[in-house]
Design an enzyme around this catalytic site. Structure first.
Site, PDB file in Angstrom:
ATOM      1  N   SER A  71      75.463  -7.247 -55.524  1.00 38.13           N
ATOM      2  CA  SER A  71      76.684  -6.984 -54.971  1.00 38.13           C
ATOM      3  C   SER A  71      77.292  -8.036 -54.204  1.00 38.13           C
ATOM      4  O   SER A  71      78.348  -8.632 -54.301  1.00 38.13           O
ATOM      5  CB  SER A  71      76.582  -5.614 -53.903  1.00 38.13           C
ATOM      6  OG  SER A  71      76.212  -4.629 -54.568  1.00 38.13           O
ATOM      7  N   HIS A 201      66.139  -5.882 -58.479  1.00 42.14           N
ATOM      8  CA  HIS A 201      65.418  -4.731 -58.698  1.00 42.14           C
ATOM      9  C   HIS A 201      65.840  -3.991 -59.871  1.00 42.14           C
ATOM     10  O   HIS A 201      65.394  -2.822 -60.108  1.00 42.14           O
ATOM     11  CB  HIS A 201      65.776  -3.903 -57.335  1.00 42.14           C
ATOM     12  CG  HIS A 201      67.227  -3.437 -57.288  1.00 42.14           C
ATOM     13  ND1 HIS A 201      67.517  -2.006 -57.531  1.00 42.14           N
ATOM     14  CD2 HIS A 201      68.669  -3.920 -56.760  1.00 42.14           C
ATOM     15  CE1 HIS A 201      68.810  -1.679 -57.036  1.00 42.14           C
ATOM     16  NE2 HIS A 201      69.256  -2.833 -56.833  1.00 42.14           N
ATOM     17  N   THR A 237      67.955 -17.909 -43.467  1.00 40.82           N
ATOM     18  CA  THR A 237      66.602 -18.483 -43.952  1.00 40.82           C
ATOM     19  C   THR A 237      66.395 -17.699 -45.227  1.00 40.82           C
ATOM     20  O   THR A 237      66.628 -16.367 -45.275  1.00 40.82           O
ATOM     21  CB  THR A 237      65.611 -18.049 -42.923  1.00 40.82           C
ATOM     22  OG1 THR A 237      65.978 -18.695 -41.418  1.00 40.82           O
ATOM     23  CG2 THR A 237      64.136 -18.403 -43.357  1.00 40.82           C
ATOM     24  N   CYS A 324      75.657   5.196 -56.496  1.00 37.06           N
ATOM     25  CA  CYS A 324      76.591   4.944 -55.416  1.00 37.06           C
ATOM     26  C   CYS A 324      77.778   6.091 -55.252  1.00 37.06           C
ATOM     27  O   CYS A 324      78.230   6.337 -54.018  1.00 37.06           O
ATOM     28  CB  CYS A 324      77.696   3.588 -55.546  1.00 37.06           C
ATOM     29  SG  CYS A 324      76.458   2.499 -56.496  1.00 37.06           S
TER      30      CYS A 324
HETATM   31  C1  LIG Z   1      72.945  -2.338 -59.445  1.00 36.58           C
HETATM   32  C2  LIG Z   1      74.380  -2.785 -59.817  1.00 36.58           C
HETATM   33  C3  LIG Z   1      75.015  -3.680 -58.798  1.00 36.58           C
HETATM   34  C4  LIG Z   1      74.599  -4.018 -57.468  1.00 36.58           C
HETATM   35  O1  LIG Z   1      73.264  -4.736 -57.280  1.00 36.58           O
HETATM   36  P1  LIG Z   1      72.598  -4.705 -55.980  1.00 36.58           P
HETATM   37  O2  LIG Z   1      71.541  -5.446 -56.169  1.00 36.58           O
HETATM   38  O3  LIG Z   1      71.977  -3.385 -55.848  1.00 36.58           O
HETATM   39  O4  LIG Z   1      73.632  -5.119 -54.959  1.00 36.58           O
HETATM   40  C5  LIG Z   1      75.994  -4.457 -59.392  1.00 36.58           C
HETATM   41  N1  LIG Z   1      76.638  -4.383 -60.619  1.00 36.58           N
HETATM   42  C6  LIG Z   1      75.950  -3.384 -61.689  1.00 36.58           C
HETATM   43  C7  LIG Z   1      76.147  -3.473 -63.016  1.00 36.58           C
HETATM   44  C8  LIG Z   1      74.690  -2.842 -61.195  1.00 36.58           C
HETATM   45  O5  LIG Z   1      74.251  -1.982 -61.912  1.00 36.58           O
END
Ligand SMILES: *Cc1c(COP(=O)(O)O)cnc(C)c1O
Length: 395
Positions: A71, A201, A237, A324
């Site tokens: 994000s 992740h 940091t 989400c």
């Molecule tokens: C999971 C996801 C995000 C957000 O990533 P985060 O590390 O959770 O902020 C953005 N774009 C796509 C396509 C995702 O699958």
């Protein structure tokens, strides 16, 4: 049986990623900005992680900025292009209707600031047409941002072609590659990408870490003011253990990518074939141009929420719409964007499988989905009306 089939929401950390992190919590815990030895050790570790990450996507180390995740990287890329655009009097952006909310909500914010946004169609197959991107670009366009692979329906976009168009028209091209990095081959130069977002992740790394690739020469706008970390483009940091986990997970994913892809594609297609046997069910998105781990169906006459709860009772963790938006009653904006009507979009199921799913597990999932859909339809008023011919089947 317990089966985790929600890898598009997040993944289990790999052992190599965990092992790579622990020393940076226990021993090398110094602040990378400090000049004494344990600080400098952490600094060197980050730089070697940066080189590893850059190598996987064909970038140079200095083109990589570590962030708190996908994000943040999306926000930074888009706000950078917007600022450059505003300075040049170019306030038009091209994107697509089924982007992640990290992109769509950032674009909404820019619209309130006077930017104009054109969302190109993603069609019924969940694929953007490069020629429609070309047609949407105007002299005042400062950015094209199209995701590499969709997080809900898994469709893989013609990124190289879109990038070539942007290159020719001298418009910055950003791609949210959060679902693609670690799973698909990516070369930022060959694929004509100027900026790319990724998140650890989603490839078996730790949560809360990600990176932004920005081609050399693009002056990134920093979102957080403070110290001079990340060459002044991302104050604060550094998350040293997180960065080490990210790099280790990505190297590992890249090293096993082809074999994982082949295995998962076979399991994916087995699931698609089995679930397709359910009457009045339809696969969402192109059957082949999709992530090796993504299966997404709509079923007529059922509610996605109940489907998920009953699958959970059978030990299966899956999703309906994106994490989400689940919990809200709005149907997925992605399914609406590919033309699914509200009722049908509500009855959706996403299975995003892991590298280790076996054929036996896939067969268990197919049987469970068949059982649950049949059960839910047995007392669905919508299904009763469909069967009685009181309303037409859509799927
Ligand atoms: C999971 C996801 C995000 C957000 O990533 P985060 O590390 O959770 O902020 C953005 N774009 C796509 C396509 C995702 O699958």
């Amino acid at each position: 049986m317990r089966i985790y089939a929600d890898n598009a929401a997040t993944t289990k950390m790999s052992r190599v990623a965990i092992d790579a992190m622990i020393p940076y919590m226990e021993e090398h815990y110094g602040n990378p900005s400090s000049l004494y030895t344990i600080g400098q050790e952490a600094k060197e570790a980050i730089e070697s992680a940066r080189a590893d990450v850059a190598a996987v996507i064909g970038a140079e180390p200095r083109e990589i900025i570590f962030t708190s995740g996908g994000s943040e990287a999306d926000n930074q890329a888009i706000l950078t292009a917007a600022e450059l655009g505003r300075n040049a009097g170019k306030m038009h952006i091209v994107s697509s209707a089924f982007e992640h909310h990290a992109v769509l909500h950032t674009l909404k914010k820019l619209e309130k600031q006077g930017f104009e946004v054109t969302l190109v169609d993603v069609h019924e197959d969940g694929l953007v047409r490069p020629e429609e991107v070309a047609a949407a670009i105007r002299p005042e366009t400062c950015l094209v941002t199209i995701m590499f692979a969709n997080n809900e329906i898994g469709t893989i976009q013609p990124i190289r072609e879109i990038g070539a168009i942007c290159k020719e028209k001298k418009v910055l091209f950003h791609t949210d590659a959060v679902q693609a990095v670690g799973h698909l081959p990516i070369n930022v130069t060959g694929d004509n990408i100027d900026m790319l977002s990724a998140s650890a992740h989603k490839f078996h790394g730790p949560k809360g870490t990600g990176f932004l690739y920005a081609r050399r020469g693009i002056l990134l706008k920093n979102l957080i003011e403070g110290g001079a970390q990340e060459r002044g483009k991302r104050a604060g940091t550094e998350n040293v253990p997180g960065i080490m986990g990210l790099a280790a997970a990505l190297k590992d994913a890249a090293a096993h990518r082809e074999e994982n892809c082949a295995r998962m594609t076979a399991i994916r297609d087995r699931l698609i074939e089995g679930i397709s046997e359910i009457p009045h069910a339809a696969l969402n998105g192109d059957a082949k141009k999709r992530l090796p781990g993504n299966v997404n169906f709509c079923f007529e006459g059922i509610e996605g929420e109940s489907l998920l709860l009953l699958l959970d009772d059978k030990g299966i963790a899956a999703s309906s719409g994106s994490a989400c938006t689940s919990g809200s009653l709005d149907p997925s904006h992605v399914l609406l964007a590919i033309g699914r009507v509200h009722d049908v979009a509500h009855g959706s199921l996403r299975l995003s499988i892991g590298e280790d799913m076996t054929e036996e597990e896939a067969d268990y999932v197919i049987a469970a989905v068949k059982d649950v859909v049949t059960y839910l339809r047995s007392f669905s008023p919508v299904w009763r009306d469909l069967m009685a011919g009181k309303r037409p089947f859509i799927l």
